[in-house]
Design a protein around this motif. Structure first.
Motif, PDB file in Angstrom:
ATOM      1  N   UNK A 251       4.523  -3.362  15.647  1.00 34.69           N
ATOM      2  CA  UNK A 251       5.355  -4.047  14.654  1.00 34.69           C
ATOM      3  C   UNK A 251       4.955  -3.633  13.243  1.00 34.69           C
ATOM      4  N   UNK A 252       3.651  -3.525  12.999  1.00 27.85           N
ATOM      5  CA  UNK A 252       3.182  -3.098  11.677  1.00 27.85           C
ATOM      6  C   UNK A 252       3.597  -1.653  11.394  1.00 27.85           C
ATOM      7  N   UNK A 253       3.565  -0.811  12.426  1.00 27.65           N
ATOM      8  CA  UNK A 253       3.986   0.572  12.251  1.00 27.65           C
ATOM      9  C   UNK A 253       5.476   0.640  11.900  1.00 27.65           C
ATOM     10  N   UNK A 254       6.304  -0.137  12.587  1.00 21.98           N
ATOM     11  CA  UNK A 254       7.735  -0.156  12.293  1.00 21.98           C
ATOM     12  C   UNK A 254       8.005  -0.650  10.875  1.00 21.98           C
ATOM     13  N   UNK A 255       7.300  -1.692  10.458  1.00 23.05           N
ATOM     14  CA  UNK A 255       7.458  -2.205   9.097  1.00 23.05           C
ATOM     15  C   UNK A 255       7.040  -1.150   8.079  1.00 23.05           C
ATOM     16  N   UNK A 256       5.962  -0.465   8.353  1.00 21.66           N
ATOM     17  CA  UNK A 256       5.494   0.584   7.448  1.00 21.66           C
ATOM     18  C   UNK A 256       6.519   1.694   7.317  1.00 21.66           C
ATOM     19  N   UNK A 257       7.135   2.073   8.430  1.00 21.69           N
ATOM     20  CA  UNK A 257       8.153   3.122   8.385  1.00 21.69           C
ATOM     21  C   UNK A 257       9.395   2.654   7.637  1.00 21.69           C
ATOM     22  N   UNK A 258       9.758   1.382   7.786  1.00 21.84           N
ATOM     23  CA  UNK A 258      10.913   0.842   7.069  1.00 21.84           C
ATOM     24  C   UNK A 258      10.671   0.823   5.567  1.00 21.84           C
ATOM     25  N   UNK A 259       9.417   0.596   5.174  1.00 25.21           N
ATOM     26  CA  UNK A 259       9.063   0.569   3.750  1.00 25.21           C
ATOM     27  C   UNK A 259       8.774   1.962   3.213  1.00 25.21           C
ATOM     28  N   UNK A 260       8.989   2.969   4.035  1.00 28.15           N
ATOM     29  CA  UNK A 260       8.738   4.376   3.714  1.00 28.15           C
ATOM     30  C   UNK A 260       7.326   4.606   3.185  1.00 28.15           C
ATOM     31  N   UNK A 261       6.366   4.016   3.859  1.00 31.74           N
ATOM     32  CA  UNK A 261       4.965   4.239   3.533  1.00 31.74           C
ATOM     33  C   UNK A 261       4.476   5.466   4.294  1.00 31.74           C
ATOM     34  N   UNK A 262       3.420   6.057   3.811  1.00 30.74           N
ATOM     35  CA  UNK A 262       2.803   7.170   4.520  1.00 30.74           C
ATOM     36  C   UNK A 262       2.011   6.587   5.681  1.00 30.74           C
ATOM     37  N   UNK A 263       2.369   6.988   6.888  1.00 36.21           N
ATOM     38  CA  UNK A 263       1.720   6.464   8.091  1.00 36.21           C
ATOM     39  C   UNK A 263       0.840   7.550   8.676  1.00 36.21           C
ATOM     40  N   UNK A 264      -0.433   7.196   8.904  1.00 33.92           N
ATOM     41  CA  UNK A 264      -1.376   8.151   9.462  1.00 33.92           C
ATOM     42  C   UNK A 264      -1.970   7.570  10.737  1.00 33.92           C
TER      43      UNK A 264
ATOM     44  N   UNK B 222       0.830  -1.216   0.000  1.00 37.01           N
ATOM     45  CA  UNK B 222       0.000   0.000   0.000  1.00 37.01           C
ATOM     46  C   UNK B 222       0.858   1.257   0.000  1.00 37.01           C
ATOM     47  N   UNK B 223       0.257   2.370  -0.425  1.00 35.06           N
ATOM     48  CA  UNK B 223       0.969   3.646  -0.400  1.00 35.06           C
ATOM     49  C   UNK B 223       0.921   4.277   0.979  1.00 35.06           C
ATOM     50  N   UNK B 224      -0.164   4.042   1.713  1.00 40.24           N
ATOM     51  CA  UNK B 224      -0.308   4.616   3.047  1.00 40.24           C
ATOM     52  C   UNK B 224      -1.017   3.638   3.960  1.00 40.24           C
ATOM     53  N   UNK B 225      -0.763   3.801   5.243  1.00 43.29           N
ATOM     54  CA  UNK B 225      -1.309   2.899   6.252  1.00 43.29           C
ATOM     55  C   UNK B 225      -1.953   3.748   7.341  1.00 43.29           C
ATOM     56  N   UNK B 226      -3.113   3.334   7.791  1.00 43.16           N
ATOM     57  CA  UNK B 226      -3.861   4.052   8.812  1.00 43.16           C
ATOM     58  C   UNK B 226      -3.872   3.230  10.092  1.00 43.16           C
ATOM     59  N   UNK B 227      -3.447   3.830  11.196  1.00 42.61           N
ATOM     60  CA  UNK B 227      -3.429   3.156  12.493  1.00 42.61           C
ATOM     61  C   UNK B 227      -4.370   3.853  13.454  1.00 42.61           C
ATOM     62  N   UNK B 228      -5.064   3.079  14.243  1.00 39.23           N
ATOM     63  CA  UNK B 228      -5.861   3.637  15.329  1.00 39.23           C
ATOM     64  C   UNK B 228      -4.999   3.643  16.585  1.00 39.23           C
ATOM     65  N   UNK B 229      -5.310   4.497  17.545  1.00 37.97           N
ATOM     66  CA  UNK B 229      -4.550   4.483  18.794  1.00 37.97           C
ATOM     67  C   UNK B 229      -4.599   3.108  19.478  1.00 37.97           C
ATOM     68  N   UNK B 230      -5.744   2.437  19.397  1.00 39.56           N
ATOM     69  CA  UNK B 230      -5.865   1.115  20.015  1.00 39.56           C
ATOM     70  C   UNK B 230      -4.931   0.103  19.350  1.00 39.56           C
ATOM     71  N   UNK B 231      -4.747   0.207  18.042  1.00 40.07           N
ATOM     72  CA  UNK B 231      -3.841  -0.710  17.343  1.00 40.07           C
ATOM     73  C   UNK B 231      -2.400  -0.495  17.800  1.00 40.07           C
ATOM     74  N   UNK B 232      -2.049   0.754  18.035  1.00 35.26           N
ATOM     75  CA  UNK B 232      -0.686   1.047  18.468  1.00 35.26           C
ATOM     76  C   UNK B 232      -0.447   0.696  19.931  1.00 35.26           C
TER      77      UNK B 232
END
Length: 63
Positions: free
Chosen positions: A41-54, A24-34
């Motif tokens: 772990x998904x947030x770290x992977x998203x940042x490593x893949x240089x995805x847009x994290x919201x 995906x180009x961007x990933x959406x996280x809820x506070x509960x997911x974090x």
């Protein structure tokens, strides 16, 4: 139109290419997911893949 009882399909038409990995180009996280290990772990992977994290947060106003 292809009539499977009488028409033939060539071998080259039936060969498929390997599927392309979808990222995906961007990933959406809820506070509960974090709050969860898997969410972090998904947030770290998203940042490593240089995805847009919201971060999604819902603010409710009292009427």
């Amino acid at each position: 139109m292809l009539n499977t009882t009488t028409d033939q399909v060539s071998v080259s038409d039936t060969q498929t290419k390997s599927p392309r990995l979808w990222i995906p180009e961007r990933v959406l996280f809820t506070p509960a997911a974090l709050d969860e290990d898997w969410g972090q772990q998904m947030q770290q992977l998203s940042l490593q893949l240089t995805l847009i994290v919201m971060l999604f947060s819902l603010v409710l106003k009292n009427a």
